[in-house]
Design a protein around this motif. Sequence first.
Motif, PDB file in Angstrom:
ATOM      1  N   SER A  45       0.818  -1.217   0.000  1.00 23.32           N
ATOM      2  CA  SER A  45       0.000   0.000   0.000  1.00 23.32           C
ATOM      3  C   SER A  45       0.850   1.265   0.000  1.00 23.32           C
ATOM      4  N   ILE A  46       2.153   1.101   0.226  1.00 18.74           N
ATOM      5  CA  ILE A  46       3.094   2.219   0.171  1.00 18.74           C
ATOM      6  C   ILE A  46       4.083   1.929  -0.959  1.00 18.74           C
ATOM      7  N   PHE A  47       4.218   2.871  -1.886  1.00 20.42           N
ATOM      8  CA  PHE A  47       4.991   2.618  -3.103  1.00 20.42           C
ATOM      9  C   PHE A  47       5.994   3.733  -3.362  1.00 20.42           C
ATOM     10  N   HIS A  48       6.943   3.451  -4.267  1.00 21.85           N
ATOM     11  CA  HIS A  48       7.928   4.472  -4.656  1.00 21.85           C
ATOM     12  C   HIS A  48       7.756   4.913  -6.097  1.00 21.85           C
ATOM     13  N   CYS A  49       6.990   4.129  -6.915  1.00 23.50           N
ATOM     14  CA  CYS A  49       6.962   4.401  -8.347  1.00 23.50           C
ATOM     15  C   CYS A  49       5.552   4.300  -8.926  1.00 23.50           C
ATOM     16  N   PRO A  50       5.005   5.392  -9.444  1.00 19.52           N
ATOM     17  CA  PRO A  50       3.654   5.338 -10.039  1.00 19.52           C
ATOM     18  C   PRO A  50       3.609   4.537 -11.340  1.00 19.52           C
ATOM     19  N   TYR A  51       4.727   4.440 -12.046  1.00 23.15           N
ATOM     20  CA  TYR A  51       4.748   3.609 -13.254  1.00 23.15           C
ATOM     21  C   TYR A  51       4.602   2.131 -12.885  1.00 23.15           C
ATOM     22  N   CYS A  52       5.187   1.763 -11.759  1.00 23.08           N
ATOM     23  CA  CYS A  52       5.132   0.364 -11.322  1.00 23.08           C
ATOM     24  C   CYS A  52       3.808   0.010 -10.650  1.00 23.08           C
ATOM     25  N   HIS A  53       3.215   0.938  -9.926  1.00 22.49           N
ATOM     26  CA  HIS A  53       2.063   0.613  -9.096  1.00 22.49           C
ATOM     27  C   HIS A  53       0.879   1.569  -9.236  1.00 22.49           C
ATOM     28  N   GLY A  54       0.993   2.582 -10.088  1.00 23.77           N
ATOM     29  CA  GLY A  54      -0.049   3.603 -10.150  1.00 23.77           C
ATOM     30  C   GLY A  54      -1.381   3.136 -10.695  1.00 23.77           C
ATOM     31  N   PHE A  55      -1.372   2.315 -11.732  1.00 22.63           N
ATOM     32  CA  PHE A  55      -2.617   1.894 -12.382  1.00 22.63           C
ATOM     33  C   PHE A  55      -3.543   1.188 -11.404  1.00 22.63           C
ATOM     34  N   GLU A  56      -2.957   0.413 -10.497  1.00 24.42           N
ATOM     35  CA  GLU A  56      -3.757  -0.379  -9.554  1.00 24.42           C
ATOM     36  C   GLU A  56      -4.458   0.480  -8.502  1.00 24.42           C
ATOM     37  N   VAL A  57      -3.979   1.694  -8.244  1.00 24.33           N
ATOM     38  CA  VAL A  57      -4.581   2.526  -7.192  1.00 24.33           C
ATOM     39  C   VAL A  57      -5.180   3.817  -7.758  1.00 24.33           C
ATOM     40  N   ARG A  58      -5.337   3.887  -9.076  1.00 26.48           N
ATOM     41  CA  ARG A  58      -5.889   5.099  -9.693  1.00 26.48           C
ATOM     42  C   ARG A  58      -7.285   5.377  -9.141  1.00 26.48           C
ATOM     43  N   ASP A  94      -2.403  13.292 -10.812  1.00 22.57           N
ATOM     44  CA  ASP A  94      -3.304  12.796 -11.843  1.00 22.57           C
ATOM     45  C   ASP A  94      -3.873  11.425 -11.505  1.00 22.57           C
ATOM     46  N   LEU A  95      -3.241  10.712 -10.585  1.00 20.87           N
ATOM     47  CA  LEU A  95      -3.740   9.392 -10.166  1.00 20.87           C
ATOM     48  C   LEU A  95      -4.858   9.493  -9.134  1.00 20.87           C
ATOM     49  N   ALA A  96      -4.753  10.477  -8.258  1.00 15.72           N
ATOM     50  CA  ALA A  96      -5.564  10.507  -7.047  1.00 15.72           C
ATOM     51  C   ALA A  96      -6.928  11.155  -7.264  1.00 15.72           C
ATOM     52  N   SER A  97      -7.932  10.612  -6.577  1.00 12.87           N
ATOM     53  CA  SER A  97      -9.219  11.302  -6.493  1.00 12.87           C
ATOM     54  C   SER A  97      -9.146  12.386  -5.433  1.00 12.87           C
ATOM     55  N   ASP A  98      -8.244  12.198  -4.480  1.00  9.88           N
ATOM     56  CA  ASP A  98      -8.032  13.161  -3.386  1.00  9.88           C
ATOM     57  C   ASP A  98      -6.582  12.997  -2.943  1.00  9.88           C
ATOM     58  N   LEU A  99      -5.769  14.050  -3.097  1.00  9.36           N
ATOM     59  CA  LEU A  99      -4.349  13.964  -2.777  1.00  9.36           C
ATOM     60  C   LEU A  99      -4.002  14.853  -1.597  1.00  9.36           C
TER      61      LEU A  99
END
Length: 304
Positions: free
Chosen positions: A129-142, A164-169
């Motif tokens: 649930s904690i990541f370093h790379c949106p290319y690696c893990h962004g699609f799954e939490v968009r 751009d990924l988040a509904s609320d950042l």
Amino acid sequence: MKFDHEVLIIGGGPAGLSAALALGRMGRSALLCDDNRPRNIASSHLNNFPTRDGIHPAEWRKLVRKDLEKYNTIHFFEGTVLSVENSGAGFIAKLSSEKVLNFKKVILAYGVIDKFLEVPGYKELWGKSIFHCPYCHGFEVRGSKIGLIGNGEMLFHMLPLIYDLASDLVVLTNGKAEFKEEQKELLQRKKIRLIEEKISGFKYEEEKLNSVLFENGEELNREALYSLPSFPFQLKSQIGENLGCEKDQFGFYKVADRGKTNIEGVFACGDNVSPAHSVLLAAASGGMAGAGVVHELLNEKLRE
């Protein structure tokens, strides 16, 4: 001088495996040493890799090892390289098996160690649930409620990707924000909440994050977090430094084309040479370093 193998590859991740593939394809002999500390050991999938999007990292490494089986010049050692010394004619390496072997070239492919925030739950949620790379893990939490942990100038390099990924950042600086006025104004204009309180922990169930806890007692509901690295990066081994390889301000080895370091005969590749970290890019870097070593070996052979 008699050499046990032409090339020593230190690191069995994407960079090291790809370097081995390039060497094997050109009939060069190499010993790939893997102490089984993959950086993505916490992740259940790797992404952004053509034909293997979503595969388990361990399965990916298994498949590459299978590919390497047909190249009888590539050999494996499951253990640690304790030291490497420059012998003048090549390199002498001491392994954790107590063997001492001689090589013409060395490829440093051992990557970096992630530094974890020292609060309960951070390490347990890393790669889940904690990541370093949106290319690696962004699609799954968009479309999720996301927090971005970081501070200073580097945060604004990551911000557009996470925004751009988040509904609320929400930006979490884990202490007083070190931003310029125009950067604070940007956050306000885009309605990105800034929290400067110290993080004390997390509420979560198995791999799923529920909320971030702060030292002042407040709680913030989040579904995923991205965390900026702290510089300089810590490399998995000091063998390169001990050989005299130069590093930059971020902790990465300085390399020229095809991964060549400032030390003759020593190449570096993967996460230890660039801040762009992914399996795909590490594999590409390893392939280039392997090609660089092949080029040197065959040029030397031609001129013997």
